[in-house]
Write an enzyme that holds these catalytic residues in place. Structure first.
Site, short mmCIF file in Angstrom:
data_model
loop_
_atom_site.label_atom_id
_atom_site.label_comp_id
_atom_site.label_asym_id
_atom_site.label_seq_id
_atom_site.Cartn_x
_atom_site.Cartn_y
_atom_site.Cartn_z
N LEU A 1 -13.19 -19.63 30.75
CA LEU A 1 -12.63 -18.66 29.82
C LEU A 1 -11.16 -18.31 30.83
CD1 LEU A 1 -15.32 -16.37 28.47
CD2 LEU A 1 -14.27 -18.27 27.54
N HIS A 2 -10.08 -18.11 29.91
CA HIS A 2 -8.87 -17.92 30.76
C HIS A 2 -8.29 -16.47 29.69
CE1 HIS A 2 -7.22 -19.67 26.97
NE2 HIS A 2 -7.80 -20.91 27.77
N GLU A 3 -7.37 -16.24 30.13
CA GLU A 3 -6.61 -14.82 29.61
C GLU A 3 -6.44 -15.07 28.03
OE1 GLU A 3 -6.11 -11.65 30.54
OE2 GLU A 3 -7.08 -12.15 32.30
N GLY A 4 -6.21 -16.20 27.66
CA GLY A 4 -6.22 -16.53 26.29
C GLY A 4 -7.22 -16.08 25.49
N HIS A 5 -8.35 -16.80 25.99
CA HIS A 5 -9.71 -16.28 25.39
C HIS A 5 -10.03 -14.84 25.36
CE1 HIS A 5 -10.86 -20.43 26.65
NE2 HIS A 5 -11.21 -20.47 25.60
N MET B 1 -15.40 -22.43 23.72
CA MET B 1 -16.01 -23.73 24.42
C MET B 1 -16.21 -23.04 25.90
SD MET B 1 -15.25 -27.11 22.56
CE MET B 1 -13.84 -27.48 23.16
N GLY C 1 -7.51 -18.09 18.33
CA GLY C 1 -6.26 -18.07 18.75
C GLY C 1 -5.24 -19.05 17.81
P1 AMP Z 1 -11.70 -23.16 23.12
O1 AMP Z 1 -12.52 -22.56 24.09
O2 AMP Z 1 -10.53 -23.93 23.39
O3 AMP Z 1 -12.49 -23.69 21.78
O4 AMP Z 1 -10.98 -21.66 22.58
C1 AMP Z 1 -11.68 -20.76 21.87
C2 AMP Z 1 -10.64 -19.70 21.19
O5 AMP Z 1 -9.76 -19.38 22.17
C3 AMP Z 1 -9.84 -20.36 19.98
O6 AMP Z 1 -9.86 -19.57 18.89
C4 AMP Z 1 -8.73 -20.79 20.51
O7 AMP Z 1 -7.67 -20.79 19.67
C5 AMP Z 1 -8.45 -19.51 21.59
N1 AMP Z 1 -7.63 -19.79 22.33
C6 AMP Z 1 -7.44 -20.83 23.38
N2 AMP Z 1 -6.35 -20.68 24.32
C7 AMP Z 1 -5.52 -19.68 23.78
C8 AMP Z 1 -4.34 -19.02 24.27
N3 AMP Z 1 -3.60 -19.68 25.31
N4 AMP Z 1 -3.94 -17.93 23.68
C9 AMP Z 1 -4.73 -17.57 22.58
N5 AMP Z 1 -6.13 -18.12 22.21
C10 AMP Z 1 -6.36 -18.92 22.71
#
Ligand code: AMP
Length: 279
Positions: free
Chosen positions: A31-35, A28, A145
């Site tokens: 973006l951060h390091e998780g994405h 969505m 994630g």
């Molecule tokens: P979102 O943009 O929040 O819908 O997340 C997109 C994808 O990134 C999803 O599969 C999340 O699970 C993954 N994600 C979000 N935050 C993290 C994180 N801190 N570590 C790993 N993956 C993440």
């Protein structure tokens, strides 16, 4: 990197892959390091990588943050370009949900607890949009994630139940140095709220360590962990549960692999986090 904002254009592109390995990371945005950990893995494993940014209206409840969800398309696209992403797909809601849209998909038991209980229409929205995105992007592999552990298990079920032929990959949670799970929603936190938010990880770590040390009384561990969170005045716990890793049903005794998961409001941010025990 090509930015594609039309659904039809993306569908045309996905017909030209001709046998190539295509990896997909739905997000969505903001973006951060998780994405980016998902994106990096996708770039390692595949010949073509598609990332989508779409704040999906059907997965938000009436009083949730759909309208205020943070966005920064320019920054996101330069981060993704630097990773070597081939296509950034940024559809518009009116193009994804055409006038007269009527279809829904529902997943039953995996949505009974955790976020599924507190956000009743959320996962119907998630499975619908991921299904649509898979149809448009046609990936071989898609990366998610573990921060959204319930979401991953639901999508894994969907892909199997509907014979979608997409391999779904679960990636570890990326955290800030102090343990806070990275989230686009962390931007909502004030400095004081940010300090309080650390208690989610603290409580989960406590519960995980109790289980690692041999305790099996899930209910007591859960209460003790919630007491850690309650010491922080800016936290409102929504749930703290110990559930079976496969069925996502709450357990009273830890005798299988479990997910310890929590959701809490800190100020206006609703944060989620979890830990998973070893088998
Ligand atoms: P979102 O943009 O929040 O819908 O997340 C997109 C994808 O990134 C999803 O599969 C999340 O699970 C993954 N994600 C979000 N935050 C993290 C994180 N801190 N570590 C790993 N993956 C993440």
């Amino acid at each position: 990197m090509k930015i594609v904002d039309s659904v039809n254009e993306m569908m045309k592109i996905s017909q030209t892959y001709t046998g190539k390995k295509v990896g997909f990371v739905p997000t969505m945005g903001f973006l951060h390091e998780g994405h980016l950990s998902l994106v990096k893995q996708a770039c390692k494993d595949n010949e073509i990588v598609v990332v989508s940014i779409f704040v999906n209206p059907t997965q938000f409840g009436p009083n949730e943050d759909l309208d205020s969800y943070p966005q920064d398309l320019q920054k996101d696209s330069s981060l993704l370009k630097a990773e070597g992403v081939d296509y950034l797909f940024v559809p518009k809601a009116v193009d994804m949900y055409l006038k007269g849209f009527e279809t829904s998909i529902h997943i039953s038991h995996l949505t009974d607890h955790l976020c599924g209980y507190y956000r009743p229409a959320h996962f119907d929205g998630v499975v619908l949009i991921v299904n649509k995105l898979f149809n448009v992007v046609k990936p071989k592999k898609a990366y998610f994630g573990r921060k959204d552990a319930q979401q991953f298990r639901i999508l894994r079920r969907m892909v199997k139940d509907l014979n979608m032929g997409v391999e779904v990959v679960e990636m570890p949670i990326v955290r800030e140095k102090d343990g806070l799970a990275m989230s686009s929603r962390n931007v909502y936190l004030s400095a004081e709220e940010r300090k309080n938010a650390l208690a989610l990880h603290e409580a989960l770590t406590y519960a995980l360590n109790q289980i690692k040390s041999g305790r099996i009384d899930a209910h007591k561990i859960r209460l003790e962990a919630m007491n850690i969170m309650r010491k922080h005045p800016l936290i409102r716990i929504q749930y703290f549960e110990v559930v079976d890793e496969k069925t996502l049903q709450p357990v009273s005794t830890v005798d299988s692999k479990v997910i310890i998961a929590t959701a809490a409001f800190v100020g206006k941010a609703r944060l989620i986090d979890n830990e998973i025990t070893e088998p």
